[in-house]
Design a protein around this motif. Structure first.
Motif, PDB file in Angstrom:
ATOM      1  N   LYS A  20       0.833  -1.191   0.000  1.00  0.00           N
ATOM      2  CA  LYS A  20       0.000   0.000   0.000  1.00  0.00           C
ATOM      3  C   LYS A  20       0.873   1.247   0.000  1.00  0.00           C
ATOM      4  O   LYS A  20       0.597   2.224  -0.684  1.00  0.00           O
ATOM      5  CB  LYS A  20      -0.918   0.009   1.230  1.00  0.00           C
ATOM      6  N   GLU A  21       1.939   1.182   0.780  1.00  0.00           N
ATOM      7  CA  GLU A  21       2.858   2.329   0.862  1.00  0.00           C
ATOM      8  C   GLU A  21       3.529   2.552  -0.484  1.00  0.00           C
ATOM      9  O   GLU A  21       3.686   3.678  -0.937  1.00  0.00           O
ATOM     10  CB  GLU A  21       3.924   2.059   1.937  1.00  0.00           C
ATOM     11  N   LYS A  24       1.131   4.098  -2.790  1.00  0.00           N
ATOM     12  CA  LYS A  24       0.881   5.477  -2.385  1.00  0.00           C
ATOM     13  C   LYS A  24       1.995   6.386  -2.908  1.00  0.00           C
ATOM     14  O   LYS A  24       1.753   7.515  -3.318  1.00  0.00           O
ATOM     15  CB  LYS A  24       0.802   5.561  -0.866  1.00  0.00           C
ATOM     16  N   GLU A  25       3.216   5.886  -2.916  1.00  0.00           N
ATOM     17  CA  GLU A  25       4.357   6.669  -3.379  1.00  0.00           C
ATOM     18  C   GLU A  25       4.443   6.711  -4.898  1.00  0.00           C
ATOM     19  O   GLU A  25       5.028   7.633  -5.471  1.00  0.00           O
ATOM     20  CB  GLU A  25       5.654   6.085  -2.815  1.00  0.00           C
TER      21      GLU A  25
END
Length: 239
Positions: A20-21, A24-25
């Motif tokens: 998810k991170e 997101k990036e």
């Protein structure tokens, strides 16, 4: 057993959070379809210090559609590589100009490179436009090469000289067209890329013009910085 299960759940949660991170990036969302591909692997690659490196890998199992989320600091040429297993096909690498946003790649297993349709990238659209004209120069060059080979069978000095003159004129036309194209598209990263990849040995005055016409945001891109550095080094070496 309970401890093992909890540990596995904890690891799964970490992996999920990590993905998810990463998403997101990411600032580039690539979706696509390789019609006819039911099983195999796709790799997203880019050139880093003259070496191709993998930035994402996608496993295809049954569904020919694929998706990738990556992060790019600025527009850059990437390569979608198809692992065909044990086949010897050379039609397995698809270069495209990626940039932040949504990009779609539609192609086929049979003609991976030739059938490719890429949308969503302004820089790629400009690259396609440039290559359409550039292909005409390449065709003329091939015709001159054929004449040169034919002349070598029965050498004729007059013919040799005329072929050389024609080749030099063609090269000038190609270089001037490329320089003009890059200069008039200073608002896109394709400008410094073409300067470096197509006409790096052109007269410095042309490179200076391309450089001056680059918008500030383009000068800060990967290829913009590379062109600035290249021009500086050439000026130093030619003093």
């Amino acid at each position: 057993m309970k401890k093992i299960t909890l540990a596995l759940l904890f690891i799964a949660t970490l992996v999920s959070c990590e993905n998810k991170e990463t998403n997101k990036e990411a600032n580039v969302h690539i979706t696509g379809d390789v019609k006819g591909l039911s099983q195999g692997k796709l790799y997203l690659q880019k050139i880093e210090d003259t070496t191709l490196i993998i930035i994402d890998s996608i496993t295809i199992k049954g569904d020919s559609k694929f998706e990738s989320h990556i992060k790019l600091e600025s527009p850059e040429v990437l390569y979608l590589f198809l692992d065909r297993g044990q086949t010897n096909s050379v039609d397995n690498s698809l270069p495209f100009f990626a940039e932040p946003g949504n990009i779609s790649i539609e192609t086929t297993l049979k003609h991976f490179f030739a059938d490719a349709k890429i949308t969503g990238s302004k820089n790629h659209d400009l690259w396609v436009k440039f290559k359409e004209m550039n292909s005409r120069f390449n065709d003329e060059n091939l015709a001159l090469m054929a004449k040169r080979l034919k002349n070598e069978l029965k050498p004729n000095t007059k013919t040799t000289d005329s072929i050389q003159v024609a080749y030099e004129k063609l090269l000038k036309r190609k270089y001037r067209y490329t320089a003009h194209f890059a200069s008039t598209h200073g608002n896109a990263a394709i400008a410094p890329y073409l300067a470096l990849s197509e006409i790096a040995d052109i007269n410095l005055s042309y490179l200076d013009t391309i450089h001056k016409n680059m918008k500030p945001e383009v000068a800060k891109t990967k290829y913009g910085k590379m062109l600035t550095k290249y021009i500086k080094e050439r000026k130093a070496s030619e003093k």
